[in-house]
Design an enzyme around this catalytic site. Structure first.
Site, PDB file in Angstrom:
ATOM      1  N   GLY A 638      38.707  47.873  40.896  1.00  0.00           N
ATOM      2  CA  GLY A 638      39.442  47.743  42.147  1.00  0.00           C
ATOM      3  C   GLY A 638      38.747  46.775  43.063  1.00  0.00           C
ATOM      4  O   GLY A 638      37.562  46.491  42.915  1.00  0.00           O
ATOM      5  N   TYR A 642      36.395  44.396  51.206  1.00  0.00           N
ATOM      6  CA  TYR A 642      34.951  44.645  51.238  1.00  0.00           C
ATOM      7  C   TYR A 642      34.236  44.043  50.057  1.00  0.00           C
ATOM      8  O   TYR A 642      33.024  43.916  50.063  1.00  0.00           O
ATOM      9  CB  TYR A 642      34.711  46.159  51.195  1.00  0.00           C
ATOM     10  CG  TYR A 642      35.390  46.752  49.994  1.00  0.00           C
ATOM     11  CD1 TYR A 642      36.703  47.186  50.093  1.00  0.00           C
ATOM     12  CD2 TYR A 642      34.762  46.786  48.764  1.00  0.00           C
ATOM     13  CE1 TYR A 642      37.370  47.641  48.979  1.00  0.00           C
ATOM     14  CE2 TYR A 642      35.430  47.238  47.663  1.00  0.00           C
ATOM     15  CZ  TYR A 642      36.717  47.673  47.777  1.00  0.00           C
ATOM     16  OH  TYR A 642      37.379  48.112  46.674  1.00  0.00           O
ATOM     17  N   LYS A 659      30.505  50.588  44.518  1.00  0.00           N
ATOM     18  CA  LYS A 659      31.133  49.684  45.477  1.00  0.00           C
ATOM     19  C   LYS A 659      30.150  48.608  45.814  1.00  0.00           C
ATOM     20  O   LYS A 659      29.074  48.874  46.342  1.00  0.00           O
ATOM     21  CB  LYS A 659      31.465  50.446  46.747  1.00  0.00           C
ATOM     22  CG  LYS A 659      32.761  51.179  46.671  1.00  0.00           C
ATOM     23  CD  LYS A 659      33.182  51.594  48.054  1.00  0.00           C
ATOM     24  CE  LYS A 659      34.599  52.090  48.018  1.00  0.00           C
ATOM     25  NZ  LYS A 659      35.073  52.377  49.368  1.00  0.00           N
ATOM     26  N   ASP A 755      39.790  56.323  58.445  1.00  0.00           N
ATOM     27  CA  ASP A 755      40.685  55.589  57.548  1.00  0.00           C
ATOM     28  C   ASP A 755      41.358  56.527  56.556  1.00  0.00           C
ATOM     29  O   ASP A 755      41.403  56.265  55.355  1.00  0.00           O
ATOM     30  CB  ASP A 755      39.917  54.481  56.824  1.00  0.00           C
ATOM     31  CG  ASP A 755      40.833  53.343  56.364  1.00  0.00           C
ATOM     32  OD1 ASP A 755      41.995  53.285  56.837  1.00  0.00           O
ATOM     33  OD2 ASP A 755      40.401  52.528  55.535  1.00  0.00           O
TER      34      ASP A 755
END
Ligand SMILES: *[C@@H]1O[C@H](CO)[C@@H](O)[C@H](O)[C@H]1NC(C)=O
Ligand SMILES: *[C@@H]1O[C@H](CO)[C@@H](O)[C@H](O)[C@H]1NC(C)=O
Ligand SMILES: *[C@@H]1O[C@H](CO)[C@@H](O)[C@H](O)[C@H]1NC(C)=O
Ligand SMILES: *[C@@H]1O[C@H](CO)[C@@H](O)[C@H](O)[C@H]1NC(C)=O
Ligand SMILES: *[C@@H]1O[C@H](CO)[C@@H](O)[C@H](O)[C@H]1NC(C)=O
Length: 953
Positions: A638, A642, A659, A755
């Site tokens: 994904g 960011y 991430k 968020d």
């Protein structure tokens, strides 16, 4: 508008990407890790899909990798534990890659489906891992000609399917393991045909338990070790034996009498030991072809009469065996006899070579005996050597038998050209037997047993050539011709023959061709003509002229992904981001070097400025690189503003989501540290937990637990293929509410998520909701008294208008977003779809007096509206109270949790029950391209959010 294109492109990108990658993700990761680890991998590797796009040497069944066949590829590198994730692998052949070094990982024992493990002639060292005994399906285990040390793992005894066991030509030492009550051993291998242990450093006695009448051994090769003691009589129980080699050891004592029972033995090698006692009677060995007894300490005896009764004997080697008396003339009439070496004995009398002598005889060597005369019935064509006997002392050197024959009296065999003139070839090419210039694949065939001794006889080699060509033709290997040359014996009594294999068509082989040829030998699929040749091993030379060279760049895969993205806006965006990112990275590298809050951080000690982490740890960049296979595309699950999210596999097998902030999205080191400290304190069943971080080499990465079932958004849109009925939706809403309530009310300090949206609610295998993505989260300090003033961030559609207007952030902003999420749960619509805002739509359509509040038009039909979902109206009420205009009018998350629990009870559900695993409830697991949960999350560190995302409508 800009954002729409962004999302669209992202979807297109991810969908195309998922269609391209079909090989099982774990397998693909493992292969890419090998690709990273090895030099000289075939050029077809690295790009596209391993199974679909034909990576050379990779075989697949369905989407799983089942074979890796890469012999003679010049691979350089090691074999890391990563290979052990290829759980469906059945065949691994990396033979003849001398550049493959290092030890075998013990995790190789995880490859439970392996039937063929073939690593002949590589550079592996260290012990053979004991875990090899877990590969219960193994049929071929060939680790010969490496540098393995240590003992033979007793666990090999557990491999009851093993047919071929070749550990020869290593540095293995210690005794031969046999089973006792607690440990397995080689005696258990009753289905094994081949024990090849020659050329090692095995010592100790040969346990008599090693052999039994149940065994089905054909070849028992223990030559050139340091074994001592006697040859156990149990060997005589193994009636299937054909080749037995114990030569070049330190065996002593008498030979067991029942060797005579081995009626199928063709080759018996016992020379170069210290065997004593009388020579055994071997009359029963009527298949015996080759007998090596030289250099032992047998009792003096007359030339044994039973030797003259061995119908198949071709070769007799009895040098230095205390023989005396006369050699009977009948012995030389054995019709297959080729070579007789009886040097250094006390044979006496007159040597009689009568009529009817074997017409195959090539040499009779009787040097240094006591023979006083020589009679022959006529002329003979073979060599007789009587040098060092009285018969030569007396007559001087006038007779030919009193001089040593020239050593190369006849040229050694070499495949001749086939009715053509050999070419003079240029640049390393060789003229083939059909006189074509080409680059042959070469190597040496080493026969550990063979049934002739006349090395100049053409027949064995011509037969071998024919059977090689037949093999290649019937297996459609692109071979034009083969040539053999220079047959010779080496000091281990092996027959060596050079082999050159010439390509059909072009003047060199491609990698597929080479691996087919090499595999024919490494896997022993080629069987040489059994009338001449016994067990063999092939030593392949390095092939330098692959036609599918060069592997210009390992990074071609990037270009392919780029091409897939093609003209899409995404590509341009990525490109811009990349250029920008590169410059930022340089800046960041400079900045972080001088200003690294982790600089003095030691993961073992806990002091000073180091981050105070609970249950999260620091990963090095190198580690993460390894776990993600160098951040390979296959692990890219994904991306967003960011940066990217990668799937990683820890050495324990645990999956993680990593991430990786892209260079423009970095925050300062101190902010990063504050954030991970915050996140590491968050531990709740309904919140994705942080496992660690990486802050190194200008990188900022967060490592989370991996949540397998995608996001709520995927489930609502049908992308994940998981059916979510009303009760499941309630369960998910409750989980998400609990996670959020925990952040607001129990986390210390409390955290505002900022968020909340359906793509940030992930679902585990039991459909437990997990709140993820704290990129925008804010802790509430004591001083802040319930609100923080911040730059407005969030995602359009979910954003609290009050927060937007006042810039004052409170927990109630999350409650607003949660209300939007609840509406999304019942409508399966995105908050803003075709210009319509869901909150407004519901508010306007709602008629409280009507059934289902008159919302049938808007509600998601897959909830099952016909049976009127129980509690749905209350659920709508709760959602609408969450999206009240003023924060003060909205419930707290704790209240939301209680209300959902009561709705569930109304619907007859137990809010605390565990849901069943989803595995049984997938409508169709393969339906649709699965969008991964981690795509499109905002990792938004300060300043990284795409501007369009914060514009509320
Ligand atoms: C061998 O197999 C036995 C029975 O299957 C098992 O109990 C034992 O742990 C195995 N031993 C090794 C060393 O793998
Ligand atoms: C069985 O053999 C193993 C090694 O092969 C040895 O370590 C162990 O002590 C033996 N056990 C018994 C009971 O003899
Ligand atoms: C094998 O050899 C032993 C000892 O010479 C003998 O007693 C026995 O009968 C033989 N067995 C068979 C099956 O030939
Ligand atoms: C040959 O040697 C044997 C045993 O040493 C001996 O008995 C015999 O007399 C010898 N024969 C001759 C002709 O020297
Ligand atoms: C390699 O050679 C074989 C046989 O000549 C051929 O079928 C195959 O297509 C070639 N592969 C490549 C990648 O060129």
């Amino acid at each position: 508008m800009g954002s729409a294109i962004w999302f669209l492109s992202l979807h297109v990108f991810i969908q195309i990407y998922t269609i391209v990658a079909t090989t099982d993700a774990g397998d693909s990761t493992a292969l890419r890790s090998l690709w990273n680890e090895w030099k000289n991998v075939p050029p077809s590797w690295g790009s596209g899909d391993p199974c679909d796009d034909g990576w050379v040497g990779i075989g697949c069944t369905g989407l799983r990798v089942t074979s890796i066949t890469l012999p003679s590829m010049n691979l350089v590198g090691g074999l890391s534990g990563d290979i052990s994730t290829l759980s469906e692998l059945q065949q691994l052949d990396l033979s003849y890659n001398k550049g493959l070094t290092g030890s075998l990982p013990s995790s190789i024992g995880n490859l439970k489906k392996l039937t063929n493990l073939i690593l002949v002639g590589c550079g592996f060292i260290g012990p053979i891992p004991d875990t090899i005994g877990s590969l219960l399906l193994l049929r071929f285990l060939s680790l010969n000609s490496n540098g393995f040390t240590g003992h033979i793992p007793p666990s090999i005894g557990n491999l009851s399917n093993l047919y071929w066991l070749d550990l020869a030509d290593n540095q293995l030492e210690g005794p031969i393991p046999v089973s006792n009550g607690s440990t397995p051993g080689l005696d258990m291998l009753i289905n094994t045909g081949h024990f090849h242990f020659g050329k090692n450093k095995l010592y100790g006695q040969i346990p008599s338990q090693l052999f039994s009448s149940e065994m089905t051994l054909i070849h028992v090769l223990f030559e050139s070790n340091q074994l001592s003691g006697t040859l156990p009589s149990t060997l005589g129980l193994v009636k299937t034996l054909e080749v037995v080699r114990f030569d070049n050891n330190s065996l002593n004592g008498r030979l067991p009498l029942n060797l005579n029972n081995l009626t199928s033995v063709q080759d018996l090698f016992l020379s170069n030991n210290v065997l004593t006692g009388p020579l055994p009677d071997l009359t029963g060995l009527n298949s015996l072809n080759t007998l090596y007894l030289s250099n032992n300490s047998f009792d003096s005896s007359d030339f044994p009469s039973w030797l003259a009764a061995l119908p198949s004997l071709t070769t007799l080697m009895m040098e230095h065996t205390q023989l005396q008396g006369q050699v009977p003339a009948t012995f030389f009439t054995l019709s297959n006899l080729q070579t007789v070496v009886l040097k250094h004995n006390q044979l006496n009398g007159t040597l009689n070579i009568g009529p009817g002598v074997s017409n195959q005889l090539q040499m009779i060597d009787l040097q240094t005996n006591l023979i006083s005369g020589f009679n022959s019935a006529g002329t003979y064509t073979f060599d007789i050597i009587l040098v060092g006997n009285p018969v030569c002392d007396e007559t001087g050197a006038t007779n030919t038998y009193c001089t040593l024959p020239p050593s190369n009296s006849l040229p050694l065999y070499s495949t001749p050209p086939k009715n053509c003139q050999p070419n003079s070839c240029s640049s390393g090419q060789i003229s083939s037997p059909t006189c074509r210039c080409a680059y042959p694949y070469t190597g040496t065939l080493q026969f550990r047993g063979f049934f002739f001794s006349d090395l100049r006889n053409r027949t064995p080699y011509e037969t071998l050539e024919q059977s090689l060509m037949q093999f290649f033709q019937s297996h459609q290997v692109p071979v034009d011709t083969v040539s053999l040359s220079n047959p010779r014996m080496d000091s281990f009594e092996y027959l060596l023959v050079n082999l050159s294999v010439f390509p059909f068509g072009p003047n060199s082989f491609n990698r597929t061709g080479i691996s087919m040829i090499a595999f024919a030998f490494s896997n022993q699929s080629f069987k040489p003509p059994p009338e001449f040749f016994g067990p063999y091993v092939f030593h392949g030379d390095t092939y330098e002229q692959f036609s599918d060279e060069p592997a210009s760049s390992k990074k071609s895969s990037i270009a392919i992904i780029g091409a897939v993205a093609g003209a899409s806006v995404l590509f341009l965006l990525l490109l811009l981001a990349g250029i920008y990112g590169y410059r930022q990275r340089k800046r960041a590298e400079r900045a972080t070097k001088g200003n690294n809050p982790f600089a003095h951080w030691d993961s073992k000690k806990s002091s000073g400025n180091i981050p105070q982490l609970k249950g999260a740890r620091c990963f090095s960049f190198e580690e993460l690189k390894k776990y993600t296979n160098n951040f390979s595309e296959a692990n890219d699950i994904g991306s967003g503003g960011y940066g990217k999210v990668y799937r990683g596999t820890l050495p324990t097998g645990e999956l993680v989501a990593i991430k990786r902030a892209q260079q423009g999205s970095m925050q300062g080191g101190l902010e990063f540290k504050t954030e991970i400290e915050l996140l590491s304190r968050v531990h709740h069943k309904n919140v994705v937990s942080l496992l660690g971080f990486c802050f190194e080499q200008g990188e900022q990465m967060l490592i989370y637990e991996y949540v397998p079932n995608g996001s709520l958004s995927d489930s609502l849109s049908g992308k994940s293929g998981i059916r979510v009925d009303w009760t499941r939706r309630l369960k998910i809403a409750l989980g998400a509410a609990r996670g959020l309530a925990y952040l607001h009310e129990l986390a210390n300090p409390p955290i505002i998520h900022r968020d909340i949206k359906s793509t940030n609610i992930l679902l585990d295998e039991r459909l437990n909701a997990k709140v993820s993505d704290f990129g925008l989260s804010k802790p509430m300090g004591d001083s802040e008294k319930g609100h923080v003033t911040t730059q407005v961030k969030g995602t359009m559609g979910y954003l609290d208008p009050e927060y937007y207007m006042t810039q004052q952030l409170t927990e109630k902003s999350d409650v607003y977003s949660f209300g939007v999420l609840m509406l999304e749960i019942i409508t399966a619509r995105r908050p803003i779809e075709r210009g319509k805002y869901i909150v407004r739509e519901v508010r306007m359509s709602m008629v409280k007096t009507k059934s289902l509040y008159n919302l049938q038009e808007i509600l998601d039909p897959t909830i099952g509206l016909s049976t009127t979902p129980k509690g749905l109206e209350k659920f709508v009420d709760l959602a609408m109270s969450c999206v009240a205009e003023s924060g003060a009018d909205r419930p707290t998350m704790g209240e939301v949790v209680k209300e959902i629990e009561s709705i569930m009870q109304l619907a007859g559900m137990n809010p605390n029950a565990e849901s069943a695993s989803t595995s049984a409830t997938y409508e169709d697991a393969t339906k649709g391209a699965s969008l991964h949960p981690y795509s499109d999350e905002s990792f938004a560190y300060s300043g990284a959010l795409p501007a369009s995302k914060i514009e509320p409508h």
